[in-house]
Scaffold this motif. Sequence first.
Motif, PDB file in Angstrom:
ATOM      1  N   VAL A  46     -36.537 -14.814  -5.899  1.00 31.58           N
ATOM      2  CA  VAL A  46     -35.363 -15.592  -5.493  1.00 31.58           C
ATOM      3  C   VAL A  46     -35.795 -17.049  -5.410  1.00 31.58           C
ATOM      4  O   VAL A  46     -36.934 -17.360  -5.043  1.00 31.58           O
ATOM      5  N   ILE A  47     -34.870 -17.953  -5.749  1.00 28.26           N
ATOM      6  CA  ILE A  47     -35.116 -19.392  -5.652  1.00 28.26           C
ATOM      7  C   ILE A  47     -34.138 -19.970  -4.627  1.00 28.26           C
ATOM      8  O   ILE A  47     -32.947 -19.659  -4.652  1.00 28.26           O
ATOM      9  N   GLU A 181     -30.403 -21.785  12.601  1.00 29.14           N
ATOM     10  CA  GLU A 181     -30.479 -20.440  12.026  1.00 29.14           C
ATOM     11  C   GLU A 181     -30.448 -20.455  10.496  1.00 29.14           C
ATOM     12  O   GLU A 181     -30.512 -19.391   9.869  1.00 29.14           O
ATOM     13  N   LEU A 182     -30.336 -21.644   9.900  1.00 32.82           N
ATOM     14  CA  LEU A 182     -30.117 -21.708   8.450  1.00 32.82           C
ATOM     15  C   LEU A 182     -31.239 -21.036   7.664  1.00 32.82           C
ATOM     16  O   LEU A 182     -30.980 -20.161   6.828  1.00 32.82           O
ATOM     17  N   GLU A 183     -32.470 -21.431   7.902  1.00 26.96           N
ATOM     18  CA  GLU A 183     -33.559 -20.879   7.097  1.00 26.96           C
ATOM     19  C   GLU A 183     -33.723 -19.384   7.327  1.00 26.96           C
ATOM     20  O   GLU A 183     -33.992 -18.630   6.383  1.00 26.96           O
ATOM     21  N   ALA A 184     -33.517 -18.926   8.565  1.00 25.37           N
ATOM     22  CA  ALA A 184     -33.617 -17.490   8.846  1.00 25.37           C
ATOM     23  C   ALA A 184     -32.519 -16.718   8.119  1.00 25.37           C
ATOM     24  O   ALA A 184     -32.764 -15.629   7.567  1.00 25.37           O
ATOM     25  N   GLU A 185     -31.305 -17.276   8.098  1.00 23.16           N
ATOM     26  CA  GLU A 185     -30.199 -16.599   7.420  1.00 23.16           C
ATOM     27  C   GLU A 185     -30.418 -16.558   5.915  1.00 23.16           C
ATOM     28  O   GLU A 185     -30.200 -15.520   5.263  1.00 23.16           O
ATOM     29  N   VAL A 186     -30.865 -17.668   5.360  1.00 24.22           N
ATOM     30  CA  VAL A 186     -31.163 -17.699   3.921  1.00 24.22           C
ATOM     31  C   VAL A 186     -32.259 -16.696   3.593  1.00 24.22           C
ATOM     32  O   VAL A 186     -32.186 -15.975   2.584  1.00 24.22           O
ATOM     33  N   THR A 187     -33.258 -16.605   4.456  1.00 23.93           N
ATOM     34  CA  THR A 187     -34.341 -15.636   4.247  1.00 23.93           C
ATOM     35  C   THR A 187     -33.808 -14.212   4.269  1.00 23.93           C
ATOM     36  O   THR A 187     -34.230 -13.366   3.463  1.00 23.93           O
ATOM     37  N   LEU A 193     -31.721  -9.558  -1.493  1.00 17.00           N
ATOM     38  CA  LEU A 193     -31.759  -9.642  -2.960  1.00 17.00           C
ATOM     39  C   LEU A 193     -33.048  -9.052  -3.525  1.00 17.00           C
ATOM     40  O   LEU A 193     -33.046  -8.444  -4.604  1.00 17.00           O
ATOM     41  N   LEU A 194     -34.155  -9.225  -2.793  1.00 17.29           N
ATOM     42  CA  LEU A 194     -35.447  -8.737  -3.271  1.00 17.29           C
ATOM     43  C   LEU A 194     -35.525  -7.212  -3.298  1.00 17.29           C
ATOM     44  O   LEU A 194     -36.434  -6.648  -3.917  1.00 17.29           O
ATOM     45  N   THR A 195     -34.581  -6.528  -2.636  1.00 15.73           N
ATOM     46  CA  THR A 195     -34.567  -5.065  -2.685  1.00 15.73           C
ATOM     47  C   THR A 195     -33.840  -4.556  -3.924  1.00 15.73           C
ATOM     48  O   THR A 195     -33.864  -3.347  -4.196  1.00 15.73           O
ATOM     49  N   MET A 196     -33.210  -5.454  -4.673  1.00 19.01           N
ATOM     50  CA  MET A 196     -32.427  -5.062  -5.839  1.00 19.01           C
ATOM     51  C   MET A 196     -33.282  -5.093  -7.108  1.00 19.01           C
ATOM     52  O   MET A 196     -34.353  -5.694  -7.149  1.00 19.01           O
TER      53      MET A 196
END
Length: 256
Positions: A46-47, A181-187, A193-196
Motif C-alpha cells: 500500500v502507498i 487519529e489520522l495516521e492510526a486510521e490510515v494504518t 488492504l494488506l489482507t487482500m
Amino acid sequence: MADIEVEQRGDVAWIRLNRADRMNAYDRAMGEQLTQAVRDSSGSGVIVITGSGRAFCAGGYLANLADPDPAELRGMFHASLDLFDAIRTSPRPVIAAVNGAAAGGGNELVVACDLAIAARSAKLGQTGPRVGSAPVLGGTNLLAVSVGEKRAKEISMLCRRYTAEQAMELGWLNAVVDDDELEAEVTRWADELLTMSPRYLEISKISSNVWWNACRDNFVSGLGMLVQAIGSDDMREGAAAFMEKRRPQFPGRTPS
C-alpha cells in the motif's frame, strides 16, 4: 532537507511532501520527485501520501505564476499529470492521508488517489479562477463523479473551502477522524488492504479507472489551454494578489 521523504512502515510506503514552509506546494522538480517516489514504491503493498506541517498540499507553487517561465511552468503542469497518472496506474492502492489544507492541485491530488482519509481540521477546495488558473486535472471533471456535476462546478468555479465533514458528506472522502487519529486510521485501512490479494486488488483498481480514462483526453486539452494562457494578465494578477494577500483585480473588473 528533502522535498519528498519516503518512510517504509512494514509493507506500507509513507510518502511525505516536506515543504511545510510553502504548505507543500510543489514546483516542477518536486512534482517529478513525488512521481518517482510513487513509482519506486510499487513493490510495497500500500502507498500513503501525506504532508508535513499544517497542510497536505497547496498544489502548484504560485510564485511560478506571478512571473512565469513558460518552459518551467509548462513542465510543472505536465509533471502534475504525470504524477496523477502514476498514482492511477500504480499496481498498489494509494491512500491520501489528508493532514491539513488540500487546495488547488493539492485537492486534485486527493481526487487522484484511490482512497482519502482526512483529519477533522482539514479543509479542501480549488483555487483556480481565483488565482488565474483552472483545475483541469480532476477538479472540473473527475470530481463530478464523486460529488455530482453541479457541486463540482461550484467547487471549481467559486473556489470555496469545505470542511472535512462537508467533503465526507459529499462523497469526496472515505473517512474523517480526529487529527491525532489520522495516521492510526490510515494504518488500519492499509492493514485491511494488506489482507487482500495483491493481484485482484490491482485488477479492481485498474478496472475502476474507467472514469479517469474517460476524462484523460479532457485533462490533456485542458493542459493545452493552460499552457496557451501562460503569462496572461489574469494569471499574473491572480498569482500576485494571492502572494500579496489581497483581492485580485482582473482585467475588465471594476474595483469595488
